[in-house]
Scaffold this motif. Structure first.
Motif, PDB file in Angstrom:
ATOM      1  N   GLN A  46      10.965   0.687  -4.632  1.00  0.00           N
ATOM      2  CA  GLN A  46      11.776  -0.523  -4.749  1.00  0.00           C
ATOM      3  C   GLN A  46      11.460  -1.486  -3.601  1.00  0.00           C
ATOM      4  OE1 GLN A  46      13.829  -0.726  -7.626  1.00  0.00           O
ATOM      5  NE2 GLN A  46      12.522   1.072  -7.939  1.00  0.00           N
ATOM      6  N   THR A  47      11.403  -0.956  -2.403  1.00  0.00           N
ATOM      7  CA  THR A  47      11.021  -1.767  -1.245  1.00  0.00           C
ATOM      8  C   THR A  47      10.298  -0.893  -0.225  1.00  0.00           C
ATOM      9  OG1 THR A  47      13.098  -1.338  -0.067  1.00  0.00           O
ATOM     10  CG2 THR A  47      13.021  -3.299  -1.467  1.00  0.00           C
ATOM     11  N   ARG A  48       9.534  -1.529   0.644  1.00  0.00           N
ATOM     12  CA  ARG A  48       8.916  -0.853   1.793  1.00  0.00           C
ATOM     13  C   ARG A  48       9.164  -1.707   3.021  1.00  0.00           C
ATOM     14  NH1 ARG A  48       3.813  -2.389   1.882  1.00  0.00           N
ATOM     15  NH2 ARG A  48       3.996  -3.345   3.951  1.00  0.00           N
ATOM     16  N   ARG A  49       9.672  -1.065   4.075  1.00  0.00           N
ATOM     17  CA  ARG A  49       9.880  -1.756   5.347  1.00  0.00           C
ATOM     18  C   ARG A  49       9.122  -0.987   6.427  1.00  0.00           C
ATOM     19  NH1 ARG A  49      14.584  -1.180   7.425  1.00  0.00           N
ATOM     20  NH2 ARG A  49      15.416   0.374   5.961  1.00  0.00           N
ATOM     21  N   GLY A  78       6.056   2.596  14.259  1.00  0.00           N
ATOM     22  CA  GLY A  78       4.944   3.295  13.640  1.00  0.00           C
ATOM     23  C   GLY A  78       5.307   4.169  12.459  1.00  0.00           C
ATOM     24  N   PHE A  79       6.311   3.823  11.707  1.00  0.00           N
ATOM     25  CA  PHE A  79       6.626   4.546  10.468  1.00  0.00           C
ATOM     26  C   PHE A  79       7.191   3.539   9.465  1.00  0.00           C
ATOM     27  CE2 PHE A  79      10.246   4.914  13.326  1.00  0.00           C
ATOM     28  CZ  PHE A  79      11.317   4.510  12.541  1.00  0.00           C
ATOM     29  N   SER A  80       7.347   3.982   8.214  1.00  0.00           N
ATOM     30  CA  SER A  80       7.798   3.078   7.153  1.00  0.00           C
ATOM     31  C   SER A  80       8.985   3.680   6.401  1.00  0.00           C
ATOM     32  CB  SER A  80       6.667   2.807   6.146  1.00  0.00           C
ATOM     33  OG  SER A  80       5.600   2.109   6.766  1.00  0.00           O
ATOM     34  N   ALA A 136       8.314   7.638   5.979  1.00  0.00           N
ATOM     35  CA  ALA A 136       6.900   8.044   6.035  1.00  0.00           C
ATOM     36  C   ALA A 136       6.356   7.802   7.439  1.00  0.00           C
ATOM     37  CB  ALA A 136       6.094   7.253   5.010  1.00  0.00           C
ATOM     38  N   PRO A 137       6.005   8.868   8.166  1.00  0.00           N
ATOM     39  CA  PRO A 137       5.518   8.710   9.550  1.00  0.00           C
ATOM     40  C   PRO A 137       4.090   8.174   9.589  1.00  0.00           C
ATOM     41  CG  PRO A 137       5.441  11.015   8.900  1.00  0.00           C
ATOM     42  CD  PRO A 137       6.102  10.294   7.769  1.00  0.00           C
TER      43      PRO A 137
END
Length: 484
Positions: free
Chosen positions: A34-37, A42-44, A61-62
């Motif tokens: 849906q979204t990615r930030r 250094g991770f998301s 997500a590291p």
């Protein structure tokens, strides 16, 4: 996508992943981004949804992942992914769990330059009209996804309600030669070469050359066929598609929709009204209990249509209906109430005229402040199959009215007296020979019987508070529109 440790990993839905009971579990999750930030640390943060519920689950997500730069940092809205990780307690606001990600695999990309459902600015959203242009993608939106889950719940509730009461589920034909409503607004079914017919300027069709050997149509109702089974098996219900070739381009009409039609032998009008009231209350109760998160969403004051209408939240409307006793009021009494009211109606009120939505809403929302069952309608505005009262002016028809939309159920005690139904058919110039099998029910062991019809999409529209019925059916069929 299989790994050596698959035996230790539980395949789980987003709905399950949001449950604190699974904290500590190694999981495999499949869904859509849906979204990615991306964090400066250094991770998301990936928000993932799979349609199992309204809310998303957050996967962290590291940056140490092998494909962090090549895959994770390039994920966009609409991409499908596989997430493998561990469900942990979340410190984030509004969520109880999140996933510590061990691997992220891209299954299907969604080019942000072409994918139309990109996240918009704060407070902005695609209009419902625009989403209809992308009917194949709109189920991925929160609103349409929530509609689908509530609709699924309602369908399940319908079957359970009747099955628990000993009704038999009967499939009535979609192709028919009978016009149940007598209005003539039917789609014709043919295998004739219409181009040939047009070229030859054929004025009178010879249906001996057609597939069925006579004119055939898509059904407007399974009622007549349903009555045949009720008059042998006692209590039955149909649940299937129906079609109306009515050129009504309104927010309440569809050319193809689904109908629920119970028919009950030995039921008179009061029994019919009791069943209809219990039926609606069961549907509303199940929607509130089993789709609580979705119903909270539909009751949000921030939804554009709720802002505009400033009406009572739909959860509160449904809860009030469940606790209420439906008022029973004759058509004649309703006309008197409307005539004495100070309300200004667009359509004039007089005995013998069909009630409009504005009249129905006045009765439910302002006068009675409750759902209403109107009964004993003028025979002149009702179909031939409704039981004629002794006054010879009215029939034992009924309409169930609810706040905000008006009529939601229409039904009647059926005319079981052979001489009376023949007289009614003659009044309406209906040929007896076309309904010989229906008349046979009145010749061989006739019994009082009743039934009603509920349009599935109409009740879904009411339960969700959606303002247009086109948004509660996957691919709406309306005049001039049969796309997808």
């Amino acid at each position: 996508m299989d790994t050596e440790s698959d035996s230790q990993v539980t395949h789980i839905s987003v709905q399950q992943a949001r449950d604190p009971a699974v904290i500590g579990t190694q999981v495999r999750l499949l869904g859509w981004v849906q979204t990615r930030r991306d964090s400066k640390a250094g991770f998301s943060f990936l928000e993932i949804n799979d349609g199992s519920c309204l809310g998303n689950v957050q996967a962290i997500a590291p940056g140490e992942l092998d494909n962090y730069e090549s895959v994770v940092r390039k994920l966009t809205t609409g991409c499908s992914v596989e997430i493998i990780g561990k469900v942990v307690e979340s410190a984030g606001k509004g969520q109880s769990t999140e996933i510590e990600t061990m691997s992220v695999n891209l299954i299907g990309a969604a080019d942000p330059e072409e994918y139309p459902l990109q996240k918009r600015g704060k407070g902005e959203r695609h209009s419902m009209e625009k989403l209809r242009e992308w009917a194949h993608l709109r189920p991925r939106t929160r609103t349409i996804g929530a509609v689908a889950r509530v609709k699924n719940c309602i369908c399940n509730s319908i079957h359970q309600f009747f099955q628990e009461r000993g009704f038999l589920y009967v499939h009535t034909p979609v192709i028919t030669t009978s016009d149940c409503e007598g209005a003539g607004e039917m789609f014709q079914v043919t295998t004739l070469d219409l181009d040939f017919v047009a070229k030859k300027s054929i004025e009178k069709m010879d249906y001996n050359f057609d597939f069925f050997g006579e004119p055939a149509y898509l059904t407007v109702s399974g009622q007549l066929e349903g009555e045949t089974y009720a008059c042998a098996l006692g209590k039955i219900y149909t649940f299937g598609p129906t079609f109306r070739a009515e050129k009504s381009n309104t927010s309440r009409h569809l050319s193809e929709f689904w109908m629920i039609e119970p028919e009950m032998a030995f039921y008179e009008l009061d029994d019919n009204m009791d069943l209809a009231e219990s039926f609606l209350k069961r549907i509303f109760k199940d929607a509130l209990e089993h789709c609580a998160e979705d119903m909270e969403f539909f009751s949000s004051p921030y939804l554009p249509w709720n802002k505009q209408n400033k009406s009572e939240p739909i959860r509160e409307v449904l809860a009030a209906i469940i606790e209420s006793d439906f008022v029973r009021c004759s058509y004649t009494e309703a006309i008197e109430i409307l005539e004495k009211s100070d309300a200004k109606f667009q359509f004039p009120v007089k005995w013998g005229a069909d009630l409009q939505s504005e009249h129905e809403r006045y009765l439910t929302e302002q006068h009675f402040k409750s759902p209403v069952i109107l009964y004993d309608y003028p025979r002149s505005i009702k179909p031939f199959y409704m039981y004629c009262n002794e006054d010879e002016k009215t029939v034992r028809g009924m309409d169930v009215l609810v706040p905000q939309i008006g009529e939601i159920i229409g039904g009647a005690q059926r005319e079981h007296r052979l001489d009376v139904i023949k007289s009614r058919m003659a009044e309406m110039d209906m040929p007896e020979e076309e309904y010989w099998w229906y008349l046979d029910l009145r010749k061989f062991g006739t019994v009082p019987h009743s039934g009603f019809g509920l349009g599935l999409e109409r009740v879904v529209q009411f339960v969700t508070g959606m303002t247009n019925v086109r948004d509660v059916i996957p691919f709406p069929r309306t005049p001039g529109n049969a796309e997808f």
